[in-house]
Write an enzyme that holds these catalytic residues in place. Structure first.
Site, PDB file in Angstrom:
ATOM      1  N   GLY A   1       9.418  11.018  -8.469  1.00  0.00           N
ATOM      2  CA  GLY A   1      10.558  11.291  -7.594  1.00  0.00           C
ATOM      3  C   GLY A   1      10.669  10.143  -6.615  1.00  0.00           C
TER       4      GLY A   1
ATOM      5  N   SER B   1      10.802   7.779  -3.303  1.00  0.00           N
ATOM      6  CA  SER B   1       9.929   7.646  -2.143  1.00  0.00           C
ATOM      7  C   SER B   1      10.437   8.535  -1.011  1.00  0.00           C
ATOM      8  CB  SER B   1       9.935   6.174  -1.715  1.00  0.00           C
ATOM      9  OG  SER B   1       9.111   5.990  -0.627  1.00  0.00           O
ATOM     10  N   GLY B   2       9.550   9.324  -0.437  1.00  0.00           N
ATOM     11  CA  GLY B   2       9.902  10.157   0.712  1.00  0.00           C
ATOM     12  C   GLY B   2      10.375  11.548   0.339  1.00  0.00           C
ATOM     13  N   VAL B   3      10.432  11.860  -0.958  1.00  0.00           N
ATOM     14  CA  VAL B   3      10.956  13.181  -1.361  1.00  0.00           C
ATOM     15  C   VAL B   3       9.960  14.310  -1.083  1.00  0.00           C
ATOM     16  CG1 VAL B   3      10.184  13.139  -3.777  1.00  0.00           C
ATOM     17  CG2 VAL B   3      12.272  14.339  -3.182  1.00  0.00           C
ATOM     18  N   GLY B   4       8.663  13.957  -0.993  1.00  0.00           N
ATOM     19  CA  GLY B   4       7.650  14.981  -0.703  1.00  0.00           C
ATOM     20  C   GLY B   4       6.623  15.170  -1.819  1.00  0.00           C
ATOM     21  N   LYS B   5       6.516  14.200  -2.725  1.00  0.00           N
ATOM     22  CA  LYS B   5       5.536  14.305  -3.834  1.00  0.00           C
ATOM     23  C   LYS B   5       4.123  14.457  -3.296  1.00  0.00           C
ATOM     24  CE  LYS B   5       6.603  10.221  -5.431  1.00  0.00           C
ATOM     25  NZ  LYS B   5       7.594   9.839  -4.415  1.00  0.00           N
TER      26      LYS B   5
ATOM     27  N   ARG C   1      -1.716   1.967   4.118  1.00  0.00           N
ATOM     28  CA  ARG C   1      -1.144   2.481   5.371  1.00  0.00           C
ATOM     29  C   ARG C   1      -2.302   2.918   6.254  1.00  0.00           C
ATOM     30  NH1 ARG C   1       2.838   6.205   1.913  1.00  0.00           N
ATOM     31  NH2 ARG C   1       4.381   4.631   1.337  1.00  0.00           N
TER      32      ARG C   1
ATOM     33  N   ARG D   1       8.683   9.755   8.423  1.00  0.00           N
ATOM     34  CA  ARG D   1       7.275   9.482   8.099  1.00  0.00           C
ATOM     35  C   ARG D   1       6.779   8.256   8.866  1.00  0.00           C
ATOM     36  NH1 ARG D   1       5.879   8.667   1.840  1.00  0.00           N
ATOM     37  NH2 ARG D   1       6.702   6.604   2.239  1.00  0.00           N
TER      38      ARG D   1
ATOM     39  N   ARG E   1      13.708   1.215  -0.557  1.00  0.00           N
ATOM     40  CA  ARG E   1      13.343   2.490  -1.184  1.00  0.00           C
ATOM     41  C   ARG E   1      14.572   3.380  -1.382  1.00  0.00           C
ATOM     42  NH1 ARG E   1       7.449   3.733  -0.512  1.00  0.00           N
ATOM     43  NH2 ARG E   1       6.591   1.646  -0.429  1.00  0.00           N
TER      44      ARG E   1
ATOM     45  N   ASN F   1      13.280  19.721  -3.703  1.00  0.00           N
ATOM     46  CA  ASN F   1      12.437  19.954  -2.529  1.00  0.00           C
ATOM     47  C   ASN F   1      13.321  20.087  -1.291  1.00  0.00           C
ATOM     48  OD1 ASN F   1      10.373  20.229  -0.712  1.00  0.00           O
ATOM     49  ND2 ASN F   1       9.708  18.088  -0.807  1.00  0.00           N
ATOM     50  N   ASP F   2      13.923  21.276  -1.160  1.00  0.00           N
ATOM     51  CA  ASP F   2      14.736  21.538   0.034  1.00  0.00           C
ATOM     52  C   ASP F   2      13.816  22.132   1.098  1.00  0.00           C
ATOM     53  OD1 ASP F   2      14.430  23.769  -1.613  1.00  0.00           O
ATOM     54  OD2 ASP F   2      16.542  23.866  -2.129  1.00  0.00           O
TER      55      ASP F   2
HETATM   56  N1  LIG Z   1       4.226   3.486 -12.243  1.00  0.00           N
HETATM   57  C1  LIG Z   1       3.432   3.866 -11.242  1.00  0.00           C
HETATM   58  N2  LIG Z   1       3.955   4.228 -10.082  1.00  0.00           N
HETATM   59  C2  LIG Z   1       3.109   4.605  -9.102  1.00  0.00           C
HETATM   60  C3  LIG Z   1       1.717   4.638  -9.261  1.00  0.00           C
HETATM   61  N3  LIG Z   1       1.164   5.062  -8.099  1.00  0.00           N
HETATM   62  C4  LIG Z   1       2.165   5.315  -7.286  1.00  0.00           C
HETATM   63  N4  LIG Z   1       3.353   5.043  -7.855  1.00  0.00           N
HETATM   64  C5  LIG Z   1       4.709   5.201  -7.328  1.00  0.00           C
HETATM   65  O1  LIG Z   1       5.006   4.129  -6.506  1.00  0.00           O
HETATM   66  C6  LIG Z   1       5.996   4.531  -5.571  1.00  0.00           C
HETATM   67  C7  LIG Z   1       5.586   4.048  -4.196  1.00  0.00           C
HETATM   68  O2  LIG Z   1       4.410   4.714  -3.797  1.00  0.00           O
HETATM   69  P1  LIG Z   1       3.847   4.535  -2.326  1.00  0.00           P
HETATM   70  O3  LIG Z   1       3.772   3.080  -2.001  1.00  0.00           O
HETATM   71  O4  LIG Z   1       2.616   5.331  -2.185  1.00  0.00           O
HETATM   72  O5  LIG Z   1       5.023   5.094  -1.420  1.00  0.00           O
HETATM   73  P2  LIG Z   1       5.647   6.557  -1.251  1.00  0.00           P
HETATM   74  O6  LIG Z   1       6.057   7.088  -2.580  1.00  0.00           O
HETATM   75  O7  LIG Z   1       6.792   6.294  -0.382  1.00  0.00           O
HETATM   76  O8  LIG Z   1       4.612   7.396  -0.612  1.00  0.00           O
HETATM   77  C8  LIG Z   1       6.089   6.044  -5.699  1.00  0.00           C
HETATM   78  O9  LIG Z   1       7.246   6.336  -6.461  1.00  0.00           O
HETATM   79  C9  LIG Z   1       4.874   6.423  -6.455  1.00  0.00           C
HETATM   80  O10 LIG Z   1       5.099   7.574  -7.243  1.00  0.00           O
HETATM   81  C10 LIG Z   1       1.196   4.248 -10.522  1.00  0.00           C
HETATM   82  O11 LIG Z   1       0.003   4.246 -10.785  1.00  0.00           O
HETATM   83  N5  LIG Z   1       2.085   3.880 -11.458  1.00  0.00           N
HETATM   84  N1  LIG Z   2      10.759  19.954   2.086  1.00  0.00           N
HETATM   85  C1  LIG Z   2      10.563  19.112   3.103  1.00  0.00           C
HETATM   86  N2  LIG Z   2      11.300  19.219   4.200  1.00  0.00           N
HETATM   87  C2  LIG Z   2      11.130  18.369   5.216  1.00  0.00           C
HETATM   88  N3  LIG Z   2      10.227  17.373   5.250  1.00  0.00           N
HETATM   89  C3  LIG Z   2       9.470  17.213   4.155  1.00  0.00           C
HETATM   90  C4  LIG Z   2       9.591  18.061   3.024  1.00  0.00           C
HETATM   91  N4  LIG Z   2       8.687  17.651   2.100  1.00  0.00           N
HETATM   92  C5  LIG Z   2       8.050  16.613   2.624  1.00  0.00           C
HETATM   93  N5  LIG Z   2       8.510  16.331   3.871  1.00  0.00           N
HETATM   94  C6  LIG Z   2       8.087  15.233   4.746  1.00  0.00           C
HETATM   95  O1  LIG Z   2       8.729  14.061   4.225  1.00  0.00           O
HETATM   96  C7  LIG Z   2       7.890  12.921   4.412  1.00  0.00           C
HETATM   97  C8  LIG Z   2       7.682  12.241   3.062  1.00  0.00           C
HETATM   98  O2  LIG Z   2       6.866  13.065   2.238  1.00  0.00           O
HETATM   99  P1  LIG Z   2       5.785  12.452   1.266  1.00  0.00           P
HETATM  100  O3  LIG Z   2       5.020  13.585   0.714  1.00  0.00           O
HETATM  101  O4  LIG Z   2       5.041  11.361   1.960  1.00  0.00           O
HETATM  102  O5  LIG Z   2       6.768  11.823   0.169  1.00  0.00           O
HETATM  103  P2  LIG Z   2       6.446  10.938  -1.116  1.00  0.00           P
HETATM  104  O6  LIG Z   2       5.007  11.106  -1.450  1.00  0.00           O
HETATM  105  O7  LIG Z   2       7.345  11.491  -2.157  1.00  0.00           O
HETATM  106  O8  LIG Z   2       6.800   9.541  -0.748  1.00  0.00           O
HETATM  107  C9  LIG Z   2       6.614  13.412   5.038  1.00  0.00           C
HETATM  108  O9  LIG Z   2       6.651  13.140   6.410  1.00  0.00           O
HETATM  109  C10 LIG Z   2       6.616  14.921   4.769  1.00  0.00           C
HETATM  110  O10 LIG Z   2       5.940  15.622   5.777  1.00  0.00           O
END
Ligand SMILES: Nc1nc2c(ncn2[C@@H]2O[C@H](COP(=O)(O)OP(=O)(O)O)[C@@H](O)[C@H]2O)c(=O)[nH]1
Ligand SMILES: Nc1ncnc2c1ncn2[C@@H]1O[C@H](COP(=O)(O)OP(=O)(O)O)[C@@H](O)[C@H]1O
Length: 398
Positions: free
Chosen positions: A140, A142-146, A173, A266, A277, A300-301
């Site tokens: 998903g 970046s920032g969606v909440g994975k 980070r 975040r 992003r 993810n609402d």
């Molecule tokens: N293809 C691939 N993508 C990855 C991997 N690890 C993390 N990512 C993706 O890289 C993107 C950036 O991750 P990150 O720098 O941690 O930032 P965030 O998603 O904003 O928390 C995200 O979409 C992750 O799902 C990996 O091993 N392979």
């Molecule tokens: N459903 C939600 N509603 C509001 N804020 C959320 C929700 N899910 C996640 N967040 C917040 O959004 C930010 C990004 O989430 P994060 O898990 O780091 O995303 P990702 O891993 O997809 O980049 C975090 O600060 C998190 O606390």
């Protein structure tokens, strides 16, 4: 290409049976497949790895194949049994989790490498009992909440799930720990490891290299846990195209506005990184929603509601976190044993150290899965004190 020691050539020209142990003190076995005899054994140069040499009976010549996969450490001896596309190696006097190995000579992985490299290739993989559950790929923008959803799942079910720790060339980070959140690495190092076949998938994401190593997924399964991969859409596409069977889940934001607010909230990225992003998010969402890669889409609402839906689709709603799984069964193979094989069953006849011990072990290789560059899973052991007449007494390796 190399010169063979004279005693070895004599031994080999007498067409030794498969599994034959060369009696020259070097703990080597021979396995003949067509015109080629694979001589497997501890290196004589003081290193701790088991070497493979091939004797081409037609040409009367020796050569060293290109060896891939994780090599076993040397041991005091081993037995070899020929299976369809790989040779089973039972190491003697090794620890229970290091006894069973496979030397692949005709698996899909080896055939592909042979085609790409144009050389004779063999590949090592370690044998493991039991099977691994299908990994879960979560993708998903970046920032969606994975990360948030994965943390919730791991916190509630710590014995059930394990996280695949990716490699990345981006900087850590503030709170991120090397080896826990990511393996932070250098671009040239990671590129070399990708070239060496150590990665299941990799992609350039938001200007940095990310990738899942084969080992990252295997160590989670080794611990008896279901592996969760947090990877981008390109990575999910690569895994989908690979031989790894997984469940693919796409996490979608309720709107671009919400996504932007979460990313900014975040506070881990610079303005330039946030904009990059958000630009990439549009294409990712389009692909995610197309259902070409993903089995499920979760919006993810509301976080709690989304988490409940995630648990439901993983069959965990109303599930009470289980007690830790029991340790995998282990059997210690004695130094002295003989082998016989019938179909997919290998009977290990142990020379008993005490008369009460069970002296036959049946190794079932009928459901092998996976292999190099990861583990070969699906082995099953059974200790038996006696066995049917039709199996005992055979001393043939086929
Ligand atoms: N293809 C691939 N993508 C990855 C991997 N690890 C993390 N990512 C993706 O890289 C993107 C950036 O991750 P990150 O720098 O941690 O930032 P965030 O998603 O904003 O928390 C995200 O979409 C992750 O799902 C990996 O091993 N392979
Ligand atoms: N459903 C939600 N509603 C509001 N804020 C959320 C929700 N899910 C996640 N967040 C917040 O959004 C930010 C990004 O989430 P994060 O898990 O780091 O995303 P990702 O891993 O997809 O980049 C975090 O600060 C998190 O606390």
């Amino acid at each position: 290409m190399g010169e063979a020691p004279a005693f070895l050539v004599d031994d080999l020209q007498n067409e030794p049976p498969n599994g034959f142990e060369l009696k020259n003190g070097t703990c080597k076995t021979t396995t003949t497949i067509g015109d080629k005899t694979y001589v497997i054994g501890g290196a004589d140069d003081g290193t701790l790895s088991i070497e493979v040499q091939i004797f081409d009976r037609n040409l009367g010549e020796w050569f060293h194949p290109t060896v891939h996969g994780t090599k076993p450490m040397s041991c005091k001896g081993h037995s070899a049994v020929l299976l369809k596309d790989r040779i089973l190696i039972l190491k003697k006097g090794s620890k229970p989790d290091d006894q069973i190995w496979f030397l692949e000579f005709d698996t899909q992985y080896v055939r592909q490498l042979q085609k790409n490299l144009g050389t004779e290739v063999v590949a090592w993989s370690k044998g493991v009992t039991g099977n691994a559950e299908k990994p879960i790929v979560i993708s998903g923008p970046s920032g969606v909440g994975k990360g948030t959803l994965i943390s919730m799942l791991m916190k509630e079910f710590p014995t059930m799930f394990g996280f695949s720790v990716s490699h990345t060339t981006r900087s850590p980070r503030n709170m991120e720990k090397d080896g826990v959140h990511y393996h932070f690495t250098e671009k040239c190092l990671m590129e070399k490891e990708i070239e060496d076949g150590k990665f299941l998938e990799f992609a350039s994401v938001h200007g940095n290299l990310y990738g899942t190593s084969v080992e990252a997924v295997e160590v989670v399964a080794d611990a008896g846990k279901r592996c969760i991969l947090d990877i981008d859409v390109q990575g999910a596409r690569s895994v989908r195209a690979s031989s790894l069977e997984a469940v693919f889940i796409f996490i979608c934001p309720p709107s671009m506005e919400d996504l932007e607010n979460r990313l900014r909230g975040r506070g881990t990225e610079t303005e330039e990184q946030v904009l990059k992003r958000l630009r990439n998010a549009e294409a990712e969402i389009k692909e995610g929603k197309s259902y070409k890669i993903f089995d499920f889409i979760l919006y993810n609402d509301n976080l709690e509601e989304c988490y409940e839906r995630l648990k439901k689709l993983l069959g965990l709603d109303g599930f009470v976190a289980a007690a830790p799984k029991s340790e995998p069964r282990e059997i210690i193979l004695p130094m002295d044993h003989s082998l016989s094989k019938k179909d997919d069953k290998i009977i290990i006849n142990c020379i008993p150290s005490d008369k009460d011990s069970k002296n036959l072990i049946m190794l079932d290789v009928s459901s092998l899965k996976g292999g190099a560059p990861g583990r070969t899973r699906g082995l099953d052991f059974q200790a038996i004190s006696s066995f049917s007449e039709s199996l005992t007494g055979t001393n043939q390796f086929s």
